[in-house]
Design an enzyme around this catalytic site. Structure first.
Site, PDB file in Angstrom:
ATOM      1  N   ASN A  80       0.806  -1.224   0.000  1.00  9.48           N
ATOM      2  CA  ASN A  80       0.000   0.000   0.000  1.00  9.48           C
ATOM      3  C   ASN A  80       0.837   1.272   0.000  1.00  9.48           C
ATOM      4  O   ASN A  80       0.364   2.316  -0.444  1.00  9.48           O
ATOM      5  CB  ASN A  80      -0.932  -0.012   1.219  1.00  9.48           C
ATOM      6  CG  ASN A  80      -1.562   1.330   1.474  1.00  9.48           C
ATOM      7  OD1 ASN A  80      -2.469   1.754   0.773  1.00  9.48           O
ATOM      8  ND2 ASN A  80      -1.077   2.028   2.499  1.00  9.48           N
ATOM      9  N   TYR A 145       2.484   9.457 -11.851  1.00  8.56           N
ATOM     10  CA  TYR A 145       1.684   8.740 -10.854  1.00  8.56           C
ATOM     11  C   TYR A 145       0.792   7.710 -11.528  1.00  8.56           C
ATOM     12  O   TYR A 145       0.730   6.552 -11.107  1.00  8.56           O
ATOM     13  CB  TYR A 145       0.835   9.730 -10.061  1.00  8.56           C
ATOM     14  CG  TYR A 145      -0.079   9.068  -9.054  1.00  8.56           C
ATOM     15  CD1 TYR A 145       0.410   8.619  -7.828  1.00  8.56           C
ATOM     16  CD2 TYR A 145      -1.441   8.888  -9.333  1.00  8.56           C
ATOM     17  CE1 TYR A 145      -0.424   8.004  -6.909  1.00  8.56           C
ATOM     18  CE2 TYR A 145      -2.274   8.274  -8.418  1.00  8.56           C
ATOM     19  CZ  TYR A 145      -1.779   7.836  -7.205  1.00  8.56           C
ATOM     20  OH  TYR A 145      -2.608   7.214  -6.307  1.00  8.56           O
ATOM     21  N   LEU A 182      -3.708  12.410   3.042  1.00  2.25           N
ATOM     22  CA  LEU A 182      -3.077  12.844   1.795  1.00  2.25           C
ATOM     23  C   LEU A 182      -4.065  13.629   0.940  1.00  2.25           C
ATOM     24  O   LEU A 182      -3.709  14.669   0.364  1.00  2.25           O
ATOM     25  CB  LEU A 182      -2.550  11.634   1.029  1.00  2.25           C
ATOM     26  CG  LEU A 182      -1.932  11.921  -0.343  1.00  2.25           C
ATOM     27  CD1 LEU A 182      -0.782  12.914  -0.231  1.00  2.25           C
ATOM     28  CD2 LEU A 182      -1.446  10.628  -1.002  1.00  2.25           C
TER      29      LEU A 182
END
Length: 252
Positions: A80, A145, A182
């Site tokens: 993760n 990303y 986040l």
């Protein structure tokens, strides 16, 4: 109360906050012994269950070794740990930034899996790789990303093929918008954080973001219940990828 993962040993990378925290908590509540990484070394109880917490800088190889030293087995690895950098155009992204993100978001998954697999094979365990909805639908100003998350899904499928001979399942969980620290940090970098969060909520058909606990319950399903599933990418998105939306990007 019945528990669904009693006496299983689970590793959760990036388990100290956000999605990883939700996953670690749900596994502990369901009888598992959980090892995860966070800043500083400590042991902590989560609702009566035990977690072993290691320094964030520990290597994947050391993480696996310490888990086996403590518990003698590994039943599930949840990859993760990762990061979504601030949105930036391809023109403004350096090769070094891309390589650093690859190391964190992808290569760390590969290495943790590599070192855990000998123990997972002994237990006919499973791996859960956390990717992202944007690996499927794309995202503006986030090419590196999105590339790392897409590679996670591809690696999941390839590893599922390889590990099927050992009855080790390898699956992927791809969250959409989940309200995490986040997400809140990224919203805080916009001119209006509250408006950014509201816009994030409105992206889902269900009209809200997912929660850390819901992520944990979905991961638990893959580990404990989805025993005939391997190589799948399970979208955890509230329907964000469905229906039409305003997509045109007309230059101002």
């Amino acid at each position: 109360m019945s528990v669904r993962y009693h006496n299983k040993v689970v590793i959760v990378t990036g388990g100290s906050k956000g999605i990883g925290r939700g996953i670690a908590r749900v596994f502990v509540e369901n009888g598992a012994k959980v090892v995860f990484c966070a800043r500083g070394a400590l042991q902590s109880n989560v609702n009566g269950g035990m977690c072993v917490c290691l320094c964030v800088c520990v290597s994947p190889q050391r993480l696996i070794a310490v888990t086996v030293e403590h518990y003698g087995q590994i039943d599930c690895l949840v990859n993760n740990a990762g990061w979504h950098p601030p949105h930036k155009s391809t023109d403004d992204t350096t090769a070094e930034e891309f390589r650093d993100l690859l190391n964190l978001n992808l290569i760390s998954y590969f290495l943790a899996s590599k070192y855990a697999l000998p123990y997972l094979r002994q237990r006919q365990g499973n791996i859960i790789n956390v990717s992202s909805l944007v690996a499927t639908i794309g995202q503006k100003d986030a090419a590196p990303y999105v590339a790392t998350k897409g590679a996670i899904i591809s690696m999941t499928k390839a590893m599922a093929v390889d590990e099927s001979r050992y009855n080790v399942r390898v699956n992927c969980l791809s969250p959409g918008n989940v309200l995490t620290p986040l997400w809140e940090d990224l919203a805080g970098q916009t001119p209006d954080a509250a408006a950014a969060i509201k816009a994030g909520e409105n992206c889902q058909l269900l009209g809200r973001m997912g929660t850390e606990t819901e992520c944990g319950l979905t991961a638990l399903y893959l580990a404990a219940d989805a025993t005939f599933c391997t190589g799948i990418d399970l979208l955890f998105s509230g329907g964000a990828e469905l229906n039409y939306g305003f997509k045109s990007q007309i230059p101002s």
